[in-house]
Write a protein that holds these residues in place. Structure first.
Motif, PDB file in Angstrom:
ATOM      1  N   SER A   1       0.755  -1.058  -0.185  1.00  0.00           N
ATOM      2  CA  SER A   1       0.048  -0.017  -0.098  1.00  0.00           C
ATOM      3  C   SER A   1       0.633   0.954  -0.506  1.00  0.00           C
ATOM      4  O   SER A   1       2.410   1.251   0.193  1.00  0.00           O
ATOM      5  CB  SER A   1      -1.051   0.128   0.859  1.00  0.00           C
ATOM      6  OG  SER A   1      -0.105   0.231   2.935  1.00  0.00           O
TER       7      SER A   1
ATOM      8  N   LEU B   1      -1.809   8.106 -10.041  1.00  0.00           N
ATOM      9  CA  LEU B   1      -2.349   5.856  -9.218  1.00  0.00           C
ATOM     10  C   LEU B   1      -2.410   4.961 -10.555  1.00  0.00           C
ATOM     11  O   LEU B   1      -1.498   4.551  -9.645  1.00  0.00           O
ATOM     12  CB  LEU B   1      -4.878   6.212  -9.413  1.00  0.00           C
ATOM     13  CG  LEU B   1      -5.215   5.302  -9.217  1.00  0.00           C
ATOM     14  CD1 LEU B   1      -4.202   4.941  -8.074  1.00  0.00           C
ATOM     15  CD2 LEU B   1      -6.425   5.028  -9.176  1.00  0.00           C
TER      16      LEU B   1
ATOM     17  N   LEU C   1       0.619   2.419  -9.320  1.00  0.00           N
ATOM     18  CA  LEU C   1       0.171   0.741  -9.007  1.00  0.00           C
ATOM     19  C   LEU C   1       1.846   0.415  -9.662  1.00  0.00           C
ATOM     20  O   LEU C   1       1.954  -0.616  -9.070  1.00  0.00           O
ATOM     21  CB  LEU C   1      -0.856   1.392  -9.503  1.00  0.00           C
ATOM     22  CG  LEU C   1      -2.485   0.890  -9.011  1.00  0.00           C
ATOM     23  CD1 LEU C   1      -3.339   1.325 -10.358  1.00  0.00           C
ATOM     24  CD2 LEU C   1      -2.648  -0.422  -8.583  1.00  0.00           C
TER      25      LEU C   1
ATOM     26  N   ARG D   1      -6.636  -4.674  -6.848  1.00  0.00           N
ATOM     27  CA  ARG D   1      -6.084  -3.276  -6.170  1.00  0.00           C
ATOM     28  C   ARG D   1      -7.266  -3.081  -6.262  1.00  0.00           C
ATOM     29  O   ARG D   1      -8.250  -3.517  -6.518  1.00  0.00           O
ATOM     30  CB  ARG D   1      -5.574  -3.256  -8.306  1.00  0.00           C
ATOM     31  CG  ARG D   1      -4.485  -3.517  -9.080  1.00  0.00           C
ATOM     32  CD  ARG D   1      -4.634  -2.442 -10.361  1.00  0.00           C
ATOM     33  NE  ARG D   1      -4.844  -2.198 -11.191  1.00  0.00           N
ATOM     34  CZ  ARG D   1      -5.412  -1.951 -12.513  1.00  0.00           C
ATOM     35  NH1 ARG D   1      -4.507  -0.873 -12.823  1.00  0.00           N
ATOM     36  NH2 ARG D   1      -7.017  -1.803 -13.485  1.00  0.00           N
TER      37      ARG D   1
ATOM     38  N   VAL E   1      -8.280   0.440  -3.704  1.00  0.00           N
ATOM     39  CA  VAL E   1      -7.891   2.448  -2.972  1.00  0.00           C
ATOM     40  C   VAL E   1      -9.076   1.855  -2.257  1.00  0.00           C
ATOM     41  O   VAL E   1     -10.324   2.185  -2.158  1.00  0.00           O
ATOM     42  CB  VAL E   1      -8.775   3.499  -3.915  1.00  0.00           C
ATOM     43  CG1 VAL E   1      -6.940   3.429  -5.820  1.00  0.00           C
ATOM     44  CG2 VAL E   1      -9.694   3.136  -5.376  1.00  0.00           C
TER      45      VAL E   1
ATOM     46  N   VAL F   1      -4.313   4.258  -2.029  1.00  0.00           N
ATOM     47  CA  VAL F   1      -3.867   3.018  -2.891  1.00  0.00           C
ATOM     48  C   VAL F   1      -2.840   1.657  -2.452  1.00  0.00           C
ATOM     49  O   VAL F   1      -2.211   1.313  -2.126  1.00  0.00           O
ATOM     50  CB  VAL F   1      -2.528   2.930  -4.233  1.00  0.00           C
ATOM     51  CG1 VAL F   1      -2.856   2.074  -5.165  1.00  0.00           C
ATOM     52  CG2 VAL F   1      -2.898   4.482  -4.610  1.00  0.00           C
TER      53      VAL F   1
END
Length: 652
Positions: A474, A490, A494, A514, A516, A567
């Motif tokens: 994270s 973003l 990732l 994934r 958020v 994230v």
């Protein structure tokens, strides 16, 4: 050959999968050194450790925190923030208590040191790390008897340079826990407590796993972590705080697999062992949370959303100040255990009550080999009952009733209190003691269906064999959904997390999930939203997904901007689904013996292994096996599924 091992407070469970299929086993736990019980179980199963792919669920980290027996830890933070862990948040556990009892302090003021140097909220260095701070830290470590160091500086999740410099100055013989490696997220208190707990239990977990590795020398050693996956033992030692729900997570993984096999997507799980009861809600998949808490300290790592209470077969019965009977949370554990174990226990437990009432037959052998002393349990209950004017039988009934009310309350916490009607769910029950109380709990919550899966008495150990190898990553960044640069930022984050995953899990074919954390601007909490697969990120659709989730959770939407705060990436190795082969074609109805149960009279007692696919039993009845017991009351019926799961239904 695969071996799943779940170390509990009372029993250590084994599930072996080899050429002969699945085998199950139990031995009493050895709390002073859990590895001794593992060695004993492997020997009794006649296995060669060097051939084993061993997956372990360990309570070493959990017990160290609950018993406050962790390593002496030095907490390093910014100057002026030395009291961070003591001050905590302003939230109060009991809102209307004018004189609340202050929690025990985890960290002495002398065990916290502040350093000069500051990083701002954009990750820029405001003040360089002062060399004198490094010297002072070195002197403090020389003068103190520390085993580990926890480093948590402001905004280190944006720029870890200062934490890295401090870690480099610490002697190599000390365990170092840096917050940017443990939890690279905002909220300094939660990041601080998680980092501290990792340092507090890290040396103990490392030593235990190294001893286990060197003693057994298995072919591979993996450890189940709180998010329901498994990790290599070396990484588990470094990230010990991730093991706090190691055992219960295995049961939830297996329960989800059973649900998929039976077509049951809505389940309430009920895992009752000797020391505690763990409950959770499954809607297709078990829920995840980053707001866990252990012994009063928040742990903000991703973990399965499991609610635990101190109510198990070994829970001790006692009288409160008003002379009223109470049960738990203290437990007899494995040593001395319940009175009926004949190992020196004097205080009655839930297991003693079930034995006295006949729900556990007097001739039963706990874990397949341990005889039970019903007379000793009766004498102990006679003494306990006299203390509040009840016979031994009435006292045992009271203990069962109180324990079941505690467990029903736990199930309400994860269902009713979160807006779910338990009647819409099936109760999947496991743990050695779970089947003794499952039907009573289902009735309390107006539930009509109960599932007792194959290997219910060693179910968490079975789930460990099904856990996929996975790690959680994270990074916190505050990004407005309306900002044109957010999609690029973003995607960049990732990509960074995927690169980090590849470095920590080398040589593996990784897949990714994934998510958020999102909130309305100005809110102090967030909701975790999954990201769709694919190279393109549709931010307007993501914002609408969050607003819909907020409306479902809280009943309203807000006319505010939406922000992404954190994230998250789950990296995993896809593996085969846990399945159970179908049973042989149905044969003759299983034989039964008659046993006497208080309140029900003479009832049939079946051996589970004698049941055949399609077997139908009307309650009252008992179904026993070496690792668990099921009490089927009146107005309940049982049918064996084609794969061996017991399907219980309440009749009108």
């Amino acid at each position: 050959m695969f071996l799943g091992v779940d170390t509990g407070g009372t029993f250590t469970d084994f599930v072996h999968f080899g050429a002969d299929g699945l085998r199950f086993h139990k031995v009493l736990s050895t709390p002073a050194d859990p590895s001794r019980a593992i060695e004993q179980g492997i020997a009794e199963l006649k296995l060669k450790a060097s051939d084993l792919h061993l997956v372990h669920g360990s309570t070493v980290a959990t017990n160290a925190v609950l018993e406050r027996k962790g390593a002496r830890t030095l907490f390093v933070t910014n100057k002026g923030f030395e009291d961070l862990l003591t001050i905590g948040r302003q939230t109060r556990g009991e809102l209307y208590d004018l004189c609340p009892e202050l929690p025990e302090v985890w960290l002495k003021r002398s065990d916290a040191v502040g350093v000069d140097g500051r990083i701002d909220a954009q990750g820029d260095i405001l003040h360089a790390l002062d060399a004198s701070s490094l010297d002072a830290l070195t002197e403090r470590l020389k003068s103190g008897d520390y085993e580990s160091v926890a480093i948590c500086l402001l905004f280190s999740f944006l720029n870890p340079a200062h934490e890295q410099a401090l870690a480099a100055a610490i002697p190599a013989n000390l365990f170092v826990s840096s917050s940017h490696q443990v939890l690279a997220e905002y909220r300094e208190y939660e990041r601080g407590t998680t980092t501290f707990l990792n340092a507090y239990v890290g040396p103990l977990v490392q030593r235990y796993l190294q001893r286990l590795q060197h003693t057994l020398i298995p072919r591979h050693l993996f450890v189940m972590h709180s998010a329901g996956g498994v990790m290599q033992a070396e990484r588990a030692g470094e990230q010990a705080v991730r093991l706090l729900l190691s055992g219960p997570a295995g049961g939830l993984v297996a329960a989800t697999a059973v649900g998929r096999q039976l077509g049951e997507t809505k389940l309430l799980s009920f895992d009752m062992g000797g020391t505690s009861t763990d409950v959770a809600l499954i809607c297709g998949e078990p829920a995840m949370t980053t707001e866990g808490e252990v012994a009063g300290l928040p742990v903000s790592l991703p973990m399965l959303d499991i609610h635990t209470i101190g109510a198990g077969g070994g829970s001790l019965a006692w009288l409160d100040e008003a002379g009223l009977p109470q049960v738990g949370p203290a437990s007899a554990g494995a040593d001395p255990g319940p009175v009926c174990y004949g190992r020196g226990g004097r205080q009655v437990t839930v297991t003693d009550a079930n034995l006295l009432l006949g729900r556990i037959p007097a001739a039963a052998r706990m874990a397949g080999s341990m005889p039970l002393d019903r007379d000793a349990a009766e004498r102990a209950f006679e003494q306990y009952g006299r203390s509040f004017g009840r016979s031994a039988i009435r006292a045992a009934e009271a203990v069962i009733a109180i324990a079941e009310e505690h467990m029903a309350g736990a199930l309400r916490v994860v269902s009713v209190q979160r807006g779910h009607d338990p009647a819409d769910f099936a109760l999947i029950c496991f743990g050695g003691a779970g089947g003794l109380h499952a039907c009573a709990l289902a009735e309390k919550l107006a539930m009509r269906r109960v599932i007792v899966p194959v290997a219910s008495g060693a179910f968490s150990a079975l789930g460990m064999l099904a856990g996929r190898q996975q790690s959680e990553f994270s990074r916190s960044r505050r990004m407005a959904v309306e900002d044109a640069e957010t999609a690029v930022q973003l995607q960049s984050l990732l990509t960074e997390l995927e690169h980090e995953a590849a470095l920590q899990m080398p040589g593996l074919a990784l897949s990714f999930e994934r998510r958020v954390d999102m909130r309305y601007a100005g809110q102090g909490f967030h909701l975790m939203i999954p990201l769709a697969d694919g190279p393109d990120i549709d931010l307007p659709a993501l914002a609408e997904q969050f607003c819909a989730a907020h409306d479902k959770a809280y009943g309203h939407r807000l006319a505010r901007a939406v922000e992404i705060m954190t994230v998250r990436l789950t990296a995993f190795v896809a593996g085969p689904e846990l399945t159970w082969p179908p049973l042989p074609a149905a044969g003759a109805q299983a034989p039964c013996t008659m046993v006497d149960i208080h309140g029900a009279g003479e009832v049939c007692c079946y051996r589970r292994e004698d049941l055949v696919a399609g077997s139908h039993i009307d309650g009252p009845a008992l179904v026993i096996e070496d690792i668990a017991t099921l009490w089927l009351p009146e107005r309940w019926c049982l049918q064996l599924s084609p794969h061996g799961h017991l399907l219980l239904e309440r009749m009108e």
